[in-house]
Design a protein around this motif. Sequence first.
Motif, PDB file in Angstrom:
ATOM      1  N   GLN A 181       0.830  -1.204   0.000  1.00  0.00           N
ATOM      2  CA  GLN A 181       0.000   0.000   0.000  1.00  0.00           C
ATOM      3  C   GLN A 181       0.867   1.258   0.000  1.00  0.00           C
ATOM      4  OE1 GLN A 181      -2.385  -0.643   3.468  1.00  0.00           O
ATOM      5  NE2 GLN A 181      -3.676  -2.176   2.480  1.00  0.00           N
ATOM      6  N   ILE A 182       1.933   1.260   0.768  1.00  0.00           N
ATOM      7  CA  ILE A 182       2.816   2.426   0.821  1.00  0.00           C
ATOM      8  C   ILE A 182       3.518   2.609  -0.521  1.00  0.00           C
ATOM      9  CG2 ILE A 182       4.886   3.393   1.895  1.00  0.00           C
ATOM     10  CD1 ILE A 182       3.950   2.044   4.522  1.00  0.00           C
ATOM     11  N   ARG A 183       3.928   1.512  -1.139  1.00  0.00           N
ATOM     12  CA  ARG A 183       4.559   1.611  -2.455  1.00  0.00           C
ATOM     13  C   ARG A 183       3.585   2.160  -3.492  1.00  0.00           C
ATOM     14  NH1 ARG A 183       8.121  -3.921  -2.554  1.00  0.00           N
ATOM     15  NH2 ARG A 183      10.007  -2.992  -1.684  1.00  0.00           N
ATOM     16  N   MET A 184       2.321   1.754  -3.391  1.00  0.00           N
ATOM     17  CA  MET A 184       1.302   2.259  -4.307  1.00  0.00           C
ATOM     18  C   MET A 184       1.139   3.778  -4.129  1.00  0.00           C
ATOM     19  SD  MET A 184      -2.666   1.010  -4.572  1.00  0.00           S
ATOM     20  CE  MET A 184      -2.791   1.167  -2.793  1.00  0.00           C
ATOM     21  N   LEU A 185       1.165   4.240  -2.890  1.00  0.00           N
ATOM     22  CA  LEU A 185       1.068   5.668  -2.606  1.00  0.00           C
ATOM     23  C   LEU A 185       2.277   6.406  -3.180  1.00  0.00           C
ATOM     24  CD1 LEU A 185       0.005   8.219  -1.214  1.00  0.00           C
ATOM     25  CD2 LEU A 185       1.022   7.387   0.906  1.00  0.00           C
ATOM     26  N   GLN A 186       3.457   5.862  -2.965  1.00  0.00           N
ATOM     27  CA  GLN A 186       4.659   6.504  -3.501  1.00  0.00           C
ATOM     28  C   GLN A 186       4.630   6.543  -5.023  1.00  0.00           C
ATOM     29  OE1 GLN A 186       8.112   4.554  -1.618  1.00  0.00           O
ATOM     30  NE2 GLN A 186       8.563   6.604  -0.828  1.00  0.00           N
ATOM     31  N   ALA A 187       4.118   5.500  -5.633  1.00  0.00           N
ATOM     32  CA  ALA A 187       4.034   5.459  -7.094  1.00  0.00           C
ATOM     33  C   ALA A 187       3.086   6.531  -7.605  1.00  0.00           C
ATOM     34  CB  ALA A 187       3.574   4.075  -7.550  1.00  0.00           C
TER      35      ALA A 187
ATOM     36  N   ARG B  89       2.603  11.674 -10.498  1.00  0.00           N
ATOM     37  CA  ARG B  89       2.167  13.065 -10.643  1.00  0.00           C
ATOM     38  C   ARG B  89       3.371  13.992 -10.808  1.00  0.00           C
ATOM     39  NH1 ARG B  89      -1.593  16.650  -7.012  1.00  0.00           N
ATOM     40  NH2 ARG B  89      -1.490  18.522  -8.257  1.00  0.00           N
ATOM     41  N   GLU B  90       4.448  13.725 -10.075  1.00  0.00           N
ATOM     42  CA  GLU B  90       5.659  14.538 -10.216  1.00  0.00           C
ATOM     43  C   GLU B  90       6.223  14.428 -11.628  1.00  0.00           C
ATOM     44  OE1 GLU B  90       7.424  14.641  -5.662  1.00  0.00           O
ATOM     45  OE2 GLU B  90       8.210  13.140  -7.051  1.00  0.00           O
ATOM     46  N   VAL B  91       6.242  13.232 -12.174  1.00  0.00           N
ATOM     47  CA  VAL B  91       6.773  13.023 -13.522  1.00  0.00           C
ATOM     48  C   VAL B  91       5.856  13.675 -14.553  1.00  0.00           C
ATOM     49  CG1 VAL B  91       7.221  11.258 -15.273  1.00  0.00           C
ATOM     50  CG2 VAL B  91       8.062  10.946 -12.952  1.00  0.00           C
ATOM     51  N   ASP B  92       4.533  13.481 -14.394  1.00  0.00           N
ATOM     52  CA  ASP B  92       3.581  14.050 -15.351  1.00  0.00           C
ATOM     53  C   ASP B  92       3.673  15.568 -15.417  1.00  0.00           C
ATOM     54  OD1 ASP B  92       2.691  11.530 -15.936  1.00  0.00           O
ATOM     55  OD2 ASP B  92       0.810  11.689 -14.810  1.00  0.00           O
ATOM     56  N   GLU B  93       3.798  16.195 -14.245  1.00  0.00           N
ATOM     57  CA  GLU B  93       3.787  17.663 -14.191  1.00  0.00           C
ATOM     58  C   GLU B  93       5.195  18.259 -14.141  1.00  0.00           C
ATOM     59  OE1 GLU B  93       1.101  18.996 -11.143  1.00  0.00           O
ATOM     60  OE2 GLU B  93      -0.427  17.539 -11.742  1.00  0.00           O
ATOM     61  N   ARG B  94       6.204  17.417 -14.090  1.00  0.00           N
ATOM     62  CA  ARG B  94       7.605  17.848 -14.035  1.00  0.00           C
ATOM     63  C   ARG B  94       7.874  18.821 -12.890  1.00  0.00           C
ATOM     64  NH1 ARG B  94       6.804  17.595 -19.823  1.00  0.00           N
ATOM     65  NH2 ARG B  94       8.166  15.998 -20.687  1.00  0.00           N
TER      66      ARG B  94
ATOM     67  N   GLN C 110       0.070  19.414  -2.279  1.00  0.00           N
ATOM     68  CA  GLN C 110      -0.167  18.609  -3.477  1.00  0.00           C
ATOM     69  C   GLN C 110      -0.174  17.114  -3.140  1.00  0.00           C
ATOM     70  OE1 GLN C 110       3.079  20.504  -5.490  1.00  0.00           O
ATOM     71  NE2 GLN C 110       1.726  21.508  -6.968  1.00  0.00           N
ATOM     72  N   VAL C 111       0.659  16.703  -2.193  1.00  0.00           N
ATOM     73  CA  VAL C 111       0.639  15.310  -1.742  1.00  0.00           C
ATOM     74  C   VAL C 111      -0.690  15.023  -1.066  1.00  0.00           C
ATOM     75  CG1 VAL C 111       1.686  13.644  -0.152  1.00  0.00           C
ATOM     76  CG2 VAL C 111       3.144  15.083  -1.567  1.00  0.00           C
ATOM     77  N   THR C 112      -1.196  15.978  -0.302  1.00  0.00           N
ATOM     78  CA  THR C 112      -2.513  15.831   0.339  1.00  0.00           C
ATOM     79  C   THR C 112      -3.593  15.642  -0.719  1.00  0.00           C
ATOM     80  OG1 THR C 112      -1.817  17.145   2.245  1.00  0.00           O
ATOM     81  CG2 THR C 112      -4.182  16.941   1.874  1.00  0.00           C
ATOM     82  N   ALA C 113      -3.506  16.388  -1.808  1.00  0.00           N
ATOM     83  CA  ALA C 113      -4.484  16.249  -2.892  1.00  0.00           C
ATOM     84  C   ALA C 113      -4.415  14.849  -3.506  1.00  0.00           C
ATOM     85  CB  ALA C 113      -4.248  17.311  -3.959  1.00  0.00           C
ATOM     86  N   VAL C 114      -3.211  14.314  -3.669  1.00  0.00           N
ATOM     87  CA  VAL C 114      -3.050  12.953  -4.193  1.00  0.00           C
ATOM     88  C   VAL C 114      -3.695  11.956  -3.226  1.00  0.00           C
ATOM     89  CG1 VAL C 114      -1.362  11.133  -4.728  1.00  0.00           C
ATOM     90  CG2 VAL C 114      -0.978  13.464  -5.529  1.00  0.00           C
ATOM     91  N   LEU C 115      -3.453  12.142  -1.931  1.00  0.00           N
ATOM     92  CA  LEU C 115      -4.039  11.258  -0.914  1.00  0.00           C
ATOM     93  C   LEU C 115      -5.564  11.303  -0.961  1.00  0.00           C
ATOM     94  CD1 LEU C 115      -1.641  12.004   2.053  1.00  0.00           C
ATOM     95  CD2 LEU C 115      -2.082   9.737   1.101  1.00  0.00           C
ATOM     96  N   GLU C 116      -6.119  12.517  -1.048  1.00  0.00           N
ATOM     97  CA  GLU C 116      -7.578  12.658  -1.090  1.00  0.00           C
ATOM     98  C   GLU C 116      -8.164  11.960  -2.313  1.00  0.00           C
ATOM     99  OE1 GLU C 116      -8.001  16.912  -0.883  1.00  0.00           O
ATOM    100  OE2 GLU C 116      -8.381  16.831   1.269  1.00  0.00           O
ATOM    101  N   LYS C 117      -7.483  12.087  -3.440  1.00  0.00           N
ATOM    102  CA  LYS C 117      -7.956  11.437  -4.661  1.00  0.00           C
ATOM    103  C   LYS C 117      -7.943   9.920  -4.501  1.00  0.00           C
ATOM    104  CE  LYS C 117      -7.060  11.076  -9.606  1.00  0.00           C
ATOM    105  NZ  LYS C 117      -6.166  11.420 -10.704  1.00  0.00           N
TER     106      LYS C 117
END
Length: 145
Positions: free
Chosen positions: A21-27, A32-37, A44-51
């Motif tokens: 589960q933690i690896r999935m979160l890190q991925a 998102r970091e790679v997509d948005e460079r 922003q990490v909070t937004a990823v968590l909420e999603k």
Amino acid sequence: ERITEDMKSAMRSGEKDRLGQIRMLQAAIKQREVDERIMLDDAQVTAVLEKMIKQRREAITQFEAGGRADLAAKEVAEIVLLQGYLPEQLAPAELEALVAAAISESGATTVKDMGKVMALVKARAAGRADMGAASALIKSKLATA
């Protein structure tokens, strides 16, 4: 940093489910970091968590409708883990006070003004409240106003 440390401790203790589960979160964060460079900040990490939590809640609904309680339980466990990385949640009374302040500040009087109020609440309660519950609360307050 905390996520990385938790991953290391899960590796050491042999907790395979938690590690996955933690690896999935890190991925998801890395994707998102790679997509948005960019390097994501805490908001922003909070937004990823909420999603991710929202996706899990939708999956639970689908699994329960399909009679798959085992998969729904797995999703619930993932939500619990993900919520551990969110800031402390607002109490219902705090959320009500926040909504009331946003309504008075925005001058909202009808349900048509809900977008203005929701924008204020979302900015102030990001990661600390379920936006679905906040939306329902705003709607009920504006309907009775």
